[in-house]
Scaffold this motif. Structure first.
Motif, mmCIF file in Angstrom:
data_model
loop_
_atom_site.group_PDB
_atom_site.id
_atom_site.type_symbol
_atom_site.label_atom_id
_atom_site.label_comp_id
_atom_site.label_asym_id
_atom_site.label_seq_id
_atom_site.Cartn_x
_atom_site.Cartn_y
_atom_site.Cartn_z
ATOM 1 N N PHE A 175 6.583 -71.531 32.272
ATOM 2 C CA PHE A 175 6.291 -71.161 31.060
ATOM 3 C C PHE A 175 5.633 -72.175 30.121
ATOM 4 C CE2 PHE A 175 9.703 -67.665 31.760
ATOM 5 C CZ PHE A 175 8.780 -66.768 31.500
ATOM 6 N N PHE A 177 7.555 -75.248 29.679
ATOM 7 C CA PHE A 177 8.316 -76.125 28.964
ATOM 8 C C PHE A 177 8.917 -77.080 30.371
ATOM 9 C CE2 PHE A 177 7.971 -72.496 26.373
ATOM 10 C CZ PHE A 177 8.155 -73.053 25.147
ATOM 11 N N GLY A 180 15.603 -78.772 32.786
ATOM 12 C CA GLY A 180 16.613 -79.665 33.488
ATOM 13 C C GLY A 180 17.230 -80.745 32.628
ATOM 14 N N ILE A 181 16.898 -80.671 31.329
ATOM 15 C CA ILE A 181 17.379 -81.737 30.265
ATOM 16 C C ILE A 181 18.820 -81.611 30.140
ATOM 17 C CG2 ILE A 181 16.977 -82.892 28.165
ATOM 18 C CD1 ILE A 181 14.280 -81.108 28.201
ATOM 19 N N GLY A 182 19.114 -80.561 29.479
ATOM 20 C CA GLY A 182 20.657 -80.443 29.081
ATOM 21 C C GLY A 182 21.764 -80.203 30.326
ATOM 22 N N THR A 240 8.598 -65.387 36.874
ATOM 23 C CA THR A 240 8.178 -65.412 35.627
ATOM 24 C C THR A 240 6.999 -64.747 35.322
ATOM 25 O OG1 THR A 240 7.267 -67.628 36.012
ATOM 26 C CG2 THR A 240 9.468 -67.481 35.314
ATOM 27 N N ARG A 269 13.515 -75.535 22.404
ATOM 28 C CA ARG A 269 13.117 -76.765 22.575
ATOM 29 C C ARG A 269 11.306 -76.561 22.792
ATOM 30 N NH1 ARG A 269 16.035 -81.096 24.603
ATOM 31 N NH2 ARG A 269 18.178 -80.598 25.390
ATOM 32 N N HIS A 313 16.913 -69.533 23.624
ATOM 33 C CA HIS A 313 17.637 -69.657 24.931
ATOM 34 C C HIS A 313 18.625 -70.857 25.234
ATOM 35 C CE1 HIS A 313 18.172 -69.612 29.501
ATOM 36 N NE2 HIS A 313 17.805 -70.842 29.425
ATOM 37 N N ASN A 318 24.050 -72.974 25.835
ATOM 38 C CA ASN A 318 25.026 -73.674 25.524
ATOM 39 C C ASN A 318 25.038 -74.278 24.070
ATOM 40 O OD1 ASN A 318 26.705 -76.197 25.036
ATOM 41 N ND2 ASN A 318 25.084 -77.649 26.001
ATOM 42 N N ARG A 335 30.571 -74.585 30.772
ATOM 43 C CA ARG A 335 29.451 -75.546 31.003
ATOM 44 C C ARG A 335 28.832 -75.297 32.401
ATOM 45 N NH1 ARG A 335 26.407 -77.109 28.899
ATOM 46 N NH2 ARG A 335 26.279 -79.625 28.492
ATOM 47 N N ILE A 361 10.966 -69.823 39.050
ATOM 48 C CA ILE A 361 11.845 -70.855 39.049
ATOM 49 C C ILE A 361 12.870 -70.263 40.106
ATOM 50 C CG2 ILE A 361 14.084 -71.439 37.937
ATOM 51 C CD1 ILE A 361 12.370 -71.626 35.372
ATOM 52 N N VAL A 377 28.343 -66.972 30.830
ATOM 53 C CA VAL A 377 27.187 -67.307 30.302
ATOM 54 C C VAL A 377 25.851 -66.347 30.580
ATOM 55 C CG1 VAL A 377 25.382 -69.072 30.119
ATOM 56 C CG2 VAL A 377 27.655 -69.620 30.507
ATOM 57 N N LYS A 378 25.940 -65.747 31.507
ATOM 58 C CA LYS A 378 24.833 -64.632 32.012
ATOM 59 C C LYS A 378 25.132 -63.336 31.022
ATOM 60 C CE LYS A 378 21.077 -63.145 34.128
ATOM 61 N NZ LYS A 378 20.758 -62.208 33.310
ATOM 62 N N LEU A 382 23.581 -64.774 27.327
ATOM 63 C CA LEU A 382 22.240 -64.567 27.392
ATOM 64 C C LEU A 382 21.904 -63.182 27.357
ATOM 65 C CD1 LEU A 382 21.196 -66.844 30.407
ATOM 66 C CD2 LEU A 382 21.324 -67.234 27.999
ATOM 67 N N LEU A 397 13.722 -65.011 26.016
ATOM 68 C CA LEU A 397 13.039 -65.334 27.121
ATOM 69 C C LEU A 397 13.344 -64.996 28.572
ATOM 70 C CD1 LEU A 397 10.491 -67.462 27.955
ATOM 71 C CD2 LEU A 397 12.312 -69.404 28.427
HETATM 72 C C1 HEM Z 1 13.216 -68.032 34.620
HETATM 73 C C2 HEM Z 1 14.382 -68.222 33.979
HETATM 74 C C3 HEM Z 1 14.858 -69.486 33.025
HETATM 75 C C4 HEM Z 1 14.130 -70.325 32.423
HETATM 76 C C5 HEM Z 1 12.303 -70.400 32.381
HETATM 77 C C6 HEM Z 1 14.628 -71.341 31.650
HETATM 78 C C7 HEM Z 1 14.285 -72.439 30.921
HETATM 79 C C8 HEM Z 1 15.054 -73.302 30.237
HETATM 80 C C9 HEM Z 1 14.502 -74.303 29.360
HETATM 81 C C10 HEM Z 1 12.983 -74.571 29.231
HETATM 82 C C11 HEM Z 1 15.552 -74.881 28.737
HETATM 83 C C12 HEM Z 1 15.617 -76.240 27.897
HETATM 84 C C13 HEM Z 1 15.460 -77.289 28.630
HETATM 85 C C14 HEM Z 1 16.786 -77.982 29.101
HETATM 86 O O1 HEM Z 1 17.566 -78.342 28.289
HETATM 87 O O2 HEM Z 1 16.928 -78.201 30.359
HETATM 88 C C15 HEM Z 1 16.883 -74.379 29.494
HETATM 89 C C16 HEM Z 1 18.035 -74.669 29.216
HETATM 90 C C17 HEM Z 1 19.153 -74.098 29.663
HETATM 91 N N1 HEM Z 1 19.231 -73.089 30.586
HETATM 92 FE FE1 HEM Z 1 17.673 -71.924 31.310
HETATM 93 N N2 HEM Z 1 16.153 -71.042 32.003
HETATM 94 C C18 HEM Z 1 16.163 -69.830 32.873
HETATM 95 C C19 HEM Z 1 17.189 -68.927 33.335
HETATM 96 C C20 HEM Z 1 18.543 -69.820 33.039
HETATM 97 C C21 HEM Z 1 19.807 -68.949 33.245
HETATM 98 C C22 HEM Z 1 19.696 -67.657 34.216
HETATM 99 C C23 HEM Z 1 20.907 -69.526 33.026
HETATM 100 C C24 HEM Z 1 22.472 -69.467 32.918
HETATM 101 C C25 HEM Z 1 22.835 -68.472 33.556
HETATM 102 C C26 HEM Z 1 20.321 -70.786 32.016
HETATM 103 C C27 HEM Z 1 21.064 -71.632 31.542
HETATM 104 C C28 HEM Z 1 20.771 -72.913 30.875
HETATM 105 C C29 HEM Z 1 21.330 -73.849 30.185
HETATM 106 C C30 HEM Z 1 22.939 -73.960 30.452
HETATM 107 C C31 HEM Z 1 20.461 -74.683 29.503
HETATM 108 C C32 HEM Z 1 20.823 -75.980 28.910
HETATM 109 C C33 HEM Z 1 21.219 -75.588 27.544
HETATM 110 C C34 HEM Z 1 21.723 -76.923 26.929
HETATM 111 O O3 HEM Z 1 22.648 -78.128 27.263
HETATM 112 O O4 HEM Z 1 21.227 -77.109 25.616
HETATM 113 N N3 HEM Z 1 19.044 -70.726 32.310
HETATM 114 N N4 HEM Z 1 16.454 -73.371 30.267
#
Ligand code: HEM
Length: 449
Positions: A175, A177, A180-182, A240, A269, A313, A318, A335, A361, A377-378, A382, A397
């Motif tokens: 997409f 972005f 993997g930061i948080g 995606t 972000r 998202h 979080n 977490r 992904i 969380v899911k 979400l 998203l």
């Molecule tokens: C194709 C699906 C997904 C995409 C494109 C996506 C994308 C992103 C992006 C761009 C970020 C912000 C960058 C970062 O903090 O790493 C993020 C953060 C995060 N995503 Fe996703 N994500 C997806 C699915 C999911 C799912 C299914 C979960 C959990 C069930 C999830 C959990 C998280 C968590 C925990 C964070 C960190 C939030 C924080 O600590 O601020 N993501 N994701």
């Protein structure tokens, strides 16, 4: 106790598989392999042969070698290895059921339902999951060679699925972005945290055998030698729809800049990784690239979401300090460590038509509590908006939207509401797995039934 009040925990890093606590390298290449075990003795021989290739999390700051492999088992896989019934029953009920059986509750419906999953994902054939990650293709090849050696010419073990992954040339996900930061800091892991406002999370939230955030030892699979230093992993292949996402934003924006702002509001972000909480108006690539600053924020001064919408998202996934005083939800209990990777070709910048390629992904969750971490969380954050007072809204998203989805962007003088959100992410399949510690691998290999 340390000066900050945290208790020092001594993690047995030498017994924890590398993939659990190691950050993935950047750039990276990798491969996921799934195997079926038709004969318990052959399965145990496979584990015996894999054992020397598996590395531990000993040197998390200086990842051992250039490449590492993670070995995981589904519930069906543990059964196929001949693990005794009493031990099988000691695993969490969600793990025993498997992801496909939990799909409807997780929002994997319609096109994302197991009926449409890529075979063999979600079937009882998936027994062993291997993940190989390295900085370069040569590193992956070398480890894969070792793994191939372990399963080839081993009647009774069959490789049944493979997915390659790699970091896109942009360093971002499909997409657009950075991902993997948080990540949470894990107490005792030696890996420094990226958010100075979040105390390290108790090791027991992520690794069996240690106290968790509730102050108790989480239920651990038995016998002790099998459970200790293990954890659960969830992996999901998520396709995606990048062209649909870009068109959706373009149709609702009068300029490229506005489309980018709407996209950032959805994620929380900017493409560079800069958080809206610190850079509300425009992307700040130096901030996004700075690991000391790009995760150093909370939402307390933005409870109404004028900078980062509560429905974005990353804020849903979080909510940090946004919930505590309102709903007494302890965010620390939900977490997760994420180890996701990208697969498929990049859709070139500016292209608005779908080229038919499979891209997305491989989402990877690591944690000791499938239910209150991944599933909570899911399903509650979400896929549902009740916790932010927007019950009709799902994650804009990644939520299971059905073209009637909504997303509210608080702004003055009046909020903006995006309507008719379609699904941008389709689940192609996935599994719940158990990643044993190294001693446990030995135990699995050496048992005689
Ligand atoms: C194709 C699906 C997904 C995409 C494109 C996506 C994308 C992103 C992006 C761009 C970020 C912000 C960058 C970062 O903090 O790493 C993020 C953060 C995060 N995503 Fe996703 N994500 C997806 C699915 C999911 C799912 C299914 C979960 C959990 C069930 C999830 C959990 C998280 C968590 C925990 C964070 C960190 C939030 C924080 O600590 O601020 N993501 N994701």
């Amino acid at each position: 106790m340390t000066a900050t009040g945290a208790t020092r925990v001594s993690l047995e890093l030498g017994d924890i598989q590398s993939g659990v606590l190691h950050e993935r390298p950047s750039p990276y290449v990798g491969t996921y392999l799934l195997l079926r075990v038709d004969d318990p003795a052959a399965g145990r021989e496979l584990v015996r042969r894999l054992y020397p290739v598996v590395d531990s999390g000993r040197s998390t700051l200086d990842p051992a070698g250039n490449a590492w492999i993670t070995v995981a088992f589904t519930y069906q896989g543990l059964k196929a290895l001949g693990v005794p019934q009493g031990s099988l029953e000691s695993f969490a009920p969600e793990f025993r059921q498997g992801m496909a059986a939990r799909a409807a509750g997780l929002g994997d419906v319609d096109e994302s339902s197991p009926a449409h999953w890529e075979k063999p994902l979600g079937t009882s054939e998936v027994h062993v999951a291997l993940a190989v990650l390295s900085r370069d293709a040569a590193g992956v090849q070398a480890v894969l060679e070792g793994a191939r050696h372990a399963h080839q010419e081993l009647p009774g073990v069959e490789a049944i699925w493979r997915q390659d992954c790699y970091q896109l040339p942009t360093g971002r996900t499909s997409f657009g972005f950075k991902d993997g930061i948080g990540q949470p800091a894990v107490e005792g892991s030696g890996v420094p945290g990226s958010n100075p406002r979040e105390r390290p999370i108790k090791a027991g939230e992520f690794i069996f055998g240690y106290p968790d955030e509730t102050g108790s030892l989480p239920p651990m699979p038995t016998p002790d030698v099998l459970g200790r230093n293990g954890t659960y992993v969830v992996f999901r292949k998520l396709h995606t729809r990048v062209a649909a996402y870009r068109r959706y934003l373009r149709e609702r924006a009068s300029s490229r800049e506005e489309a980018e702002l709407l996209g950032a509001k959805m994620v929380g972000r900017w493409p560079s990784g800069a958080p809206l909480a610190l850079a509300p108006d425009k992307d700040a690539s130096d901030l996004g690239a700075d690991p000391k600053r790009n995760n150093d924020f909370g939402y307390r001064d933005d409870l109404h979401g004028f900078k980062c919408p509560a429905g974005a998202h990353a804020r849903r996934a979080n909510p940090r300090d946004a919930l505590d005083h309102e709903m007494s939800v302890n965010v620390r209990l939900h977490r997760m460590i994420r180890r996701g990777t990208s697969y498929g070709p990049m859709l070139p910048d500016g292209v608005l038509d779908d080229d038919g390629a499979d891209r997305g992904i491989v989402f990877v969750f690591v944690g000791a509590h499938l239910k209150r971490q991944f599933e909570f969380v899911k399903t509650q954050w979400l896929n549902n908006g009740i916790f932010i007072g927007a019950s009709a809204e799902k994650d804009p998203l990644v939520g299971p939207n059905d073209s009637s989805g909504m997303f509210t962007i608080p702004q003055r003088p009046i909020r903006r509401r995006l309507q008719n959100l379609p699904p941008f992410v389709i689940t192609r399949g996935g599994e719940y797995c158990f990643v044993p510690g190294l001693r446990a691998l030995r135990w699995l290999a050496d048992r005689n039934t």
